[in-house]
Write a protein that holds these residues in place. Structure first.
Motif, PDB file in Angstrom:
ATOM      1  N   GLN A   2       9.716  -8.711   4.339  1.00 51.18           N
ATOM      2  CA  GLN A   2      10.476  -9.530   3.290  1.00 51.18           C
ATOM      3  C   GLN A   2      11.319  -8.542   2.837  1.00 51.18           C
ATOM      4  OE1 GLN A   2       7.589 -11.692   0.726  1.00 51.18           O
ATOM      5  NE2 GLN A   2       6.832 -12.384   2.599  1.00 51.18           N
ATOM      6  N   LEU A   3      10.863  -7.243   2.287  1.00 50.56           N
ATOM      7  CA  LEU A   3      11.773  -6.359   1.814  1.00 50.56           C
ATOM      8  C   LEU A   3      13.130  -5.999   2.805  1.00 50.56           C
ATOM      9  CD1 LEU A   3      12.408  -3.958  -0.266  1.00 50.56           C
ATOM     10  CD2 LEU A   3      10.931  -2.515   1.235  1.00 50.56           C
ATOM     11  N   MET A   4      12.860  -5.646   4.220  1.00 48.10           N
ATOM     12  CA  MET A   4      13.885  -5.303   5.109  1.00 48.10           C
ATOM     13  C   MET A   4      14.988  -6.660   5.190  1.00 48.10           C
ATOM     14  SD  MET A   4      13.564  -2.305   5.740  1.00 48.10           S
ATOM     15  CE  MET A   4      12.840  -0.819   6.021  1.00 48.10           C
ATOM     16  N   THR A   5      14.461  -7.906   5.144  1.00 51.82           N
ATOM     17  CA  THR A   5      15.348  -8.954   5.309  1.00 51.82           C
ATOM     18  C   THR A   5      16.035  -9.135   4.032  1.00 51.82           C
ATOM     19  OG1 THR A   5      13.603  -9.971   6.853  1.00 51.82           O
ATOM     20  CG2 THR A   5      15.254 -11.477   5.659  1.00 51.82           C
ATOM     21  N   ALA A   6      15.330  -9.096   2.952  1.00 56.24           N
ATOM     22  CA  ALA A   6      15.959  -9.056   1.611  1.00 56.24           C
ATOM     23  C   ALA A   6      17.317  -8.127   1.443  1.00 56.24           C
ATOM     24  CB  ALA A   6      15.026  -9.161   0.374  1.00 56.24           C
ATOM     25  N   LEU A   7      16.888  -6.762   1.693  1.00 55.33           N
ATOM     26  CA  LEU A   7      18.053  -5.836   1.638  1.00 55.33           C
ATOM     27  C   LEU A   7      19.444  -6.162   2.462  1.00 55.33           C
ATOM     28  CD1 LEU A   7      15.664  -2.407   1.780  1.00 55.33           C
ATOM     29  CD2 LEU A   7      17.135  -3.424  -0.171  1.00 55.33           C
ATOM     30  N   HIS A   8      18.928  -6.494   3.694  1.00 51.71           N
ATOM     31  CA  HIS A   8      19.929  -7.092   4.802  1.00 51.71           C
ATOM     32  C   HIS A   8      21.056  -8.267   4.003  1.00 51.71           C
ATOM     33  CE1 HIS A   8      21.724  -9.454   7.815  1.00 51.71           C
ATOM     34  NE2 HIS A   8      21.851  -8.489   8.736  1.00 51.71           N
ATOM     35  N   GLY A  67       0.146   3.506   2.030  1.00 53.46           N
ATOM     36  CA  GLY A  67       1.546   3.534   1.582  1.00 53.46           C
ATOM     37  C   GLY A  67       2.397   3.480   3.009  1.00 53.46           C
ATOM     38  N   MET A  68       3.693   3.017   2.684  1.00 51.70           N
ATOM     39  CA  MET A  68       4.684   2.934   3.628  1.00 51.70           C
ATOM     40  C   MET A  68       6.034   3.865   3.174  1.00 51.70           C
ATOM     41  SD  MET A  68       3.966   1.075   6.202  1.00 51.70           S
ATOM     42  CE  MET A  68       2.699  -0.079   6.769  1.00 51.70           C
ATOM     43  N   MET A  69       6.717   4.661   4.311  1.00 49.69           N
ATOM     44  CA  MET A  69       7.833   5.445   3.746  1.00 49.69           C
ATOM     45  C   MET A  69       8.899   4.845   4.505  1.00 49.69           C
ATOM     46  SD  MET A  69       8.559   9.564   3.896  1.00 49.69           S
ATOM     47  CE  MET A  69       8.576   9.431   5.877  1.00 49.69           C
ATOM     48  N   ILE A  70      10.159   4.620   3.584  1.00 50.17           N
ATOM     49  CA  ILE A  70      11.302   4.374   4.191  1.00 50.17           C
ATOM     50  C   ILE A  70      12.320   5.336   4.103  1.00 50.17           C
ATOM     51  CG2 ILE A  70      13.126   2.527   4.086  1.00 50.17           C
ATOM     52  CD1 ILE A  70      11.244   0.788   2.296  1.00 50.17           C
ATOM     53  N   GLY A  71      12.660   5.727   5.364  1.00 48.62           N
ATOM     54  CA  GLY A  71      13.529   6.900   5.512  1.00 48.62           C
ATOM     55  C   GLY A  71      15.029   6.584   5.692  1.00 48.62           C
ATOM     56  N   TRP A 130       0.973  -5.830   4.115  1.00 44.88           N
ATOM     57  CA  TRP A 130       2.031  -4.853   4.198  1.00 44.88           C
ATOM     58  C   TRP A 130       3.095  -5.148   5.262  1.00 44.88           C
ATOM     59  CZ3 TRP A 130       3.636  -1.147   1.364  1.00 44.88           C
ATOM     60  CH2 TRP A 130       2.766  -0.331   0.528  1.00 44.88           C
ATOM     61  N   GLN A 131       2.587  -6.065   6.061  1.00 46.95           N
ATOM     62  CA  GLN A 131       3.534  -6.595   7.244  1.00 46.95           C
ATOM     63  C   GLN A 131       4.169  -7.855   6.551  1.00 46.95           C
ATOM     64  OE1 GLN A 131       0.775  -7.926  10.175  1.00 46.95           O
ATOM     65  NE2 GLN A 131       0.869  -6.005  11.467  1.00 46.95           N
ATOM     66  N   LEU A 132       3.798  -8.618   5.659  1.00 43.58           N
ATOM     67  CA  LEU A 132       4.547  -9.399   4.876  1.00 43.58           C
ATOM     68  C   LEU A 132       5.691  -8.754   3.669  1.00 43.58           C
ATOM     69  CD1 LEU A 132       1.575 -12.026   3.881  1.00 43.58           C
ATOM     70  CD2 LEU A 132       3.368 -12.397   5.678  1.00 43.58           C
ATOM     71  N   ILE A 133       5.153  -7.739   3.068  1.00 43.44           N
ATOM     72  CA  ILE A 133       5.935  -7.126   2.180  1.00 43.44           C
ATOM     73  C   ILE A 133       7.186  -6.461   2.814  1.00 43.44           C
ATOM     74  CG2 ILE A 133       6.065  -5.331   0.650  1.00 43.44           C
ATOM     75  CD1 ILE A 133       3.323  -5.973  -0.301  1.00 43.44           C
ATOM     76  N   MET A 134       6.678  -5.738   4.026  1.00 44.97           N
ATOM     77  CA  MET A 134       7.890  -4.898   4.702  1.00 44.97           C
ATOM     78  C   MET A 134       9.004  -5.797   5.445  1.00 44.97           C
ATOM     79  SD  MET A 134       7.178  -2.102   3.646  1.00 44.97           S
ATOM     80  CE  MET A 134       8.643  -1.322   4.330  1.00 44.97           C
ATOM     81  N   LEU A 168       0.586  -2.213  14.764  1.00 47.10           N
ATOM     82  CA  LEU A 168       0.432  -1.659  13.590  1.00 47.10           C
ATOM     83  C   LEU A 168       1.708  -2.025  12.584  1.00 47.10           C
ATOM     84  CD1 LEU A 168      -1.636  -0.229  11.552  1.00 47.10           C
ATOM     85  CD2 LEU A 168      -0.380   1.888  12.432  1.00 47.10           C
ATOM     86  N   ILE A 169       2.767  -2.015  13.336  1.00 49.66           N
ATOM     87  CA  ILE A 169       4.095  -2.383  12.565  1.00 49.66           C
ATOM     88  C   ILE A 169       4.876  -3.233  13.507  1.00 49.66           C
ATOM     89  CG2 ILE A 169       6.059  -1.295  11.813  1.00 49.66           C
ATOM     90  CD1 ILE A 169       4.648   1.451  11.211  1.00 49.66           C
ATOM     91  N   ASN A 170       5.378  -4.013  12.926  1.00 52.44           N
ATOM     92  CA  ASN A 170       6.189  -5.023  13.679  1.00 52.44           C
ATOM     93  C   ASN A 170       7.646  -5.015  13.013  1.00 52.44           C
ATOM     94  OD1 ASN A 170       5.659  -6.635  16.238  1.00 52.44           O
ATOM     95  ND2 ASN A 170       5.892  -8.572  14.935  1.00 52.44           N
ATOM     96  N   GLU A 171       8.790  -4.734  13.920  1.00 56.29           N
ATOM     97  CA  GLU A 171      10.259  -4.616  13.342  1.00 56.29           C
ATOM     98  C   GLU A 171      10.742  -6.113  12.731  1.00 56.29           C
ATOM     99  OE1 GLU A 171      12.263  -2.309  12.627  1.00 56.29           O
ATOM    100  OE2 GLU A 171      10.232  -0.745  13.476  1.00 56.29           O
ATOM    101  N   PRO A 172      11.081  -6.012  11.458  1.00 59.47           N
ATOM    102  CA  PRO A 172      11.430  -7.492  11.004  1.00 59.47           C
ATOM    103  C   PRO A 172      12.753  -7.993  11.919  1.00 59.47           C
ATOM    104  CG  PRO A 172      11.213  -5.731   9.190  1.00 59.47           C
ATOM    105  CD  PRO A 172      11.170  -4.903  10.446  1.00 59.47           C
TER     106      PRO A 172
END
Length: 654
Positions: free
Chosen positions: A344-350, A223-227, A338-342, A547-551
């Motif tokens: 794409q999710l962040m870029t799409a939201l922006h 899982g991932m949590m977006i706060g 997860w890296q792909l999804i996160m 582990l985590i790369n910022e979009p």
């Protein structure tokens, strides 16, 4: 005879290969000049760490009055602060990067800058993914912190800039100067995939999961949590989540049993409920309510109904920012996914918020096509290798407990980190001396640690790798979500010589693994060719890289963190005594060890892991203080040489 053969090979090279050959010769000459300038300088240079201005001529005259003429510097170079190695010594390699340095060295360093637009774009991509700059066009990707997982991100980001990288290219051409020569040379890319529905064969790692997880197979998630989600973002988040589920087929995958066998199918997104909004504005203890709901949703998951990827959007009231938990069953996701999804999710939201629309990257090779490819592999030559690895498995001196299995409730976690500066060298210059990759140095330290503890000269582990081994194929998994992990046993032999021999010994054994290990799972689970009761090592080792790369376009307000708690059922089986997950987070190497408390105590484990960190530090210090470079046979894979033959050949060329 050999000379004739080499000349014939050169005559038959294509224009692209000839260009690459010329480039490599120029690099070889450049490296030779650099070594000559650094080891036997024609001029004596003094570096000064200054806080105030100084008079160069007065300083020179003062030194002339105190020193013999040959010891008086020809020139002085000012630096703001001296760069130091972890052992406290001056980092001489970094000093040479000062632009006012020796003219010959400065000319060589200037040749490391991009010379055209393609190289500039690639440098930008590498710097984003590797999270440091400057990157030079002659820097080797795998020697400056790159790994196979990051290579997938390189491909994805390059394609956004219009650079059509194929999955093979970064492995075949590991420097930007080489890579740029092949970008526009009729690259064969995979066909764009249509939306996938219907039955689909299980992959080897999915077979492994169902073979080893009988108690609670429905509850084994990541899982991932977006706060810090603004309260008005809910509708946008729902739209983006739906598009991501539509685009990535396996997020619609379900699993069911038929005649005692597990099978799988992919459904239409219309029958799924991937996004859920939960109003917790009236709850007093919101954190407890989130945890309770999260556990309940997982406990009620049914593999046959799907919905194995879900977004739980918790509304916390107008006075608070919302939280969204994304979780997926491990059967359909891995770290790369997860890296792909996160991203794409962040870029799409922006894009949706700021431009009103968004577009997700195109599909690449489907999971169905990849499994069919695995089934078609000719693995006859690998079979003996894997049988030999299984046969050599040795047990470690853990406590002998008469218990049929280890459960999640028996597992505790111990975490230890490597210093930030040592991590930096581990990911970069430590790999120069022996042309290693980071995981090869880590495995060398692991072998030394556990062989010292056990008294054996062999360490048997189950090694996890990303499993997206497309080298030499036409398949492209750079934007394919799923669980692709290759999971296989390997017995690493310890070399009793010096550190140089230990490093090259492990490096050669790791690089001898055929196809990155994907053949083992195919032989054992798809063809039932290695036996169902194969012995298993007691240690799992998994190097995950960063582990985590910022979009690129992440909303600065949003905070993304991985979830480690409450994602596994307490009665789920564990198939190891130690699981070492090693990754980079906050610029530190982190070792997160899950261990069976019935087999090893915390204090003993702490001693072992501290020894591992000490061995990593010893190896890093050895590597960054080495003069010159050492090669091993895998650096020249096209030629059949052993280490002695290679050493003799290289000595004759000096």
């Amino acid at each position: 005879m050999k000379k004739k053969k080499i000349s014939e090979m050169i005559m038959n090279l294509s224009s692209s290969d000839l260009e690459l050959l010329h480039l490599k010769f120029r690099q070889l000459v450049g490296n030779s000049v650099l070594e000559n300038n650094t080891r036997k300088p024609n001029r004596l240079i003094a570096y000064i760490e200054e806080n105030n201005d100084y008079d160069k001529e007065r300083l020179k005259n003062f030194l002339k009055s105190r020193l013999p003429d040959h010891m008086v510097p020809n020139d002085f170079i000012s630096v703001e602060k001296f760069p130091y190695l972890p052992n406290g010594k001056i980092d001489r390699k970094k000093l040479l990067s000062v632009k006012e340095a020796i003219k010959g060295v400065d000319n060589i360093l200037s040749n490391n800058k991009p010379t055209n637009e393609t190289e500039e774009l690639l440098v930008r991509v590498w710097e984003q993914v590797l999270e440091f700059s400057p990157v030079g066009i002659n820097d080797n990707f795998f020697e400056i912190g790159g790994d196979s997982i990051l290579s997938i991100q390189i491909i994805s980001k390059a394609r956004k800039l219009g650079l059509e990288l194929s999955p093979n290219m970064l492995f075949e051409h590991q420097k930007i100067a080489e890579l740029s020569l092949f970008l526009d040379k009729n690259i064969k890319t995979a066909n764009v995939q249509e939306t996938l529905v219907g039955e689909i064969d299980l992959s080897p790692i999915q077979h492994w999961f169902f073979d080893t997880h009988k108690n609670a197979p429905h509850y084994w998630n990541q899982g991932m949590m977006i706060g810090e989600i603004p309260v008005n973002m809910g509708s946008v988040l729902k739209v983006v989540i739906k598009e991501i589920v539509d685009k990535h087929d396996v997020l619609r995958q379900s699993f069911f049993q038929e005649n005692g066998l597990w099978k799988s199918k992919i459904t239409n997104s219309q029958v799924l409920d991937s996004y859920l909004y939960i109003d917790l504005s009236q709850e007093q203890d919101k954190q407890a309510a989130i945890e309770k709901y999260f556990i309940e949703v997982q406990e009620n998951t049914q593999l046959k109904k799907g919905n194995l990827f879900r977004a739980l959007h918790f509304g916390l009231g107008n006075e608070n920012k919302d939280i969204c938990i994304l979780f997926a069953h491990h059967l359909i996701i891995d770290v790369v996914s997860w890296q792909l999804i996160m991203e794409q999710l962040m870029t799409a939201l922006h894009d949706k918020i700021n431009m009103g629309n968004f577009e997700l990257p195109t599909r690449t090779t489907s999971i169905r096509e990849w499994v069919e490819h695995l089934k078609s592999l000719d693995l006859r030559e690998e079979r003996e290798y894997w049988l030999n690895q299984v046969d050599k498995i040795k047990e470690l001196p853990f406590k002998e407990i008469k218990k049929s299995s280890i459960l999640s409730e028996d597992i505790e976690t111990y975490t230890i980190t490597l210093a930030q500066d040592t991590t930096h060298y581990l990911l970069s210059s430590a790999n120069d001396s022996y042309h290693t990759k980071t995981d090869e140095l880590l495995l060398t330290a692991l072998v030394e640690t556990f062989c010292a503890w056990s008294g054996e000269t062999t360490l048997s582990i189950n090694l996890e790798r990303h499993g997206r081994e497309t080298l030499g194929t036409e398949y492209d998994l750079s934007n394919t979500v799923g669980w692709f992990t290759s999971f296989f046993p390997i017995s690493l032999e310890q070399d009793m010589g010096g550190l140089d021999r230990k490093i090259m010994n492990v490096k050669e054994q790791v690089r001898a693994i055929p196809r990155g290990g994907i053949g083992y799972g195919v032989l054992r689970y798809l063809r039932k060719d290695l036996g169902l009761a194969a012995k298993e090592p007691e240690i799992v080792f998994n190097y995950l890289g960063r582990l985590i790369n910022e979009p690129d376009h992440s909303n600065e307000e949003l905070v993304v963190t991985p979830i480690f708690e409450n994602v596994h059922h307490q009665k789920s089986e564990r198939n190891y005594i130690l699981e070492l997950n090693v990754y980079i987070i906050d610029d530190k190497l982190t070792v997160k060890c899950n261990y069976g408390t019935n087999f090893i105590g915390k204090n003993q484990l702490k001693t072992i892991l501290e020894s591992f960190i000490d061995n990593v530090e010893v190896l890093v210090n050895h590597c960054i203080n080495q003069e010159g470079q050492r090669y091993s046979p895998s650096d020249f894979s096209e030629v059949d040489l052993n280490q002695d033959d290679l050493d003799n050949l290289l000595s004759s060329l000096e």
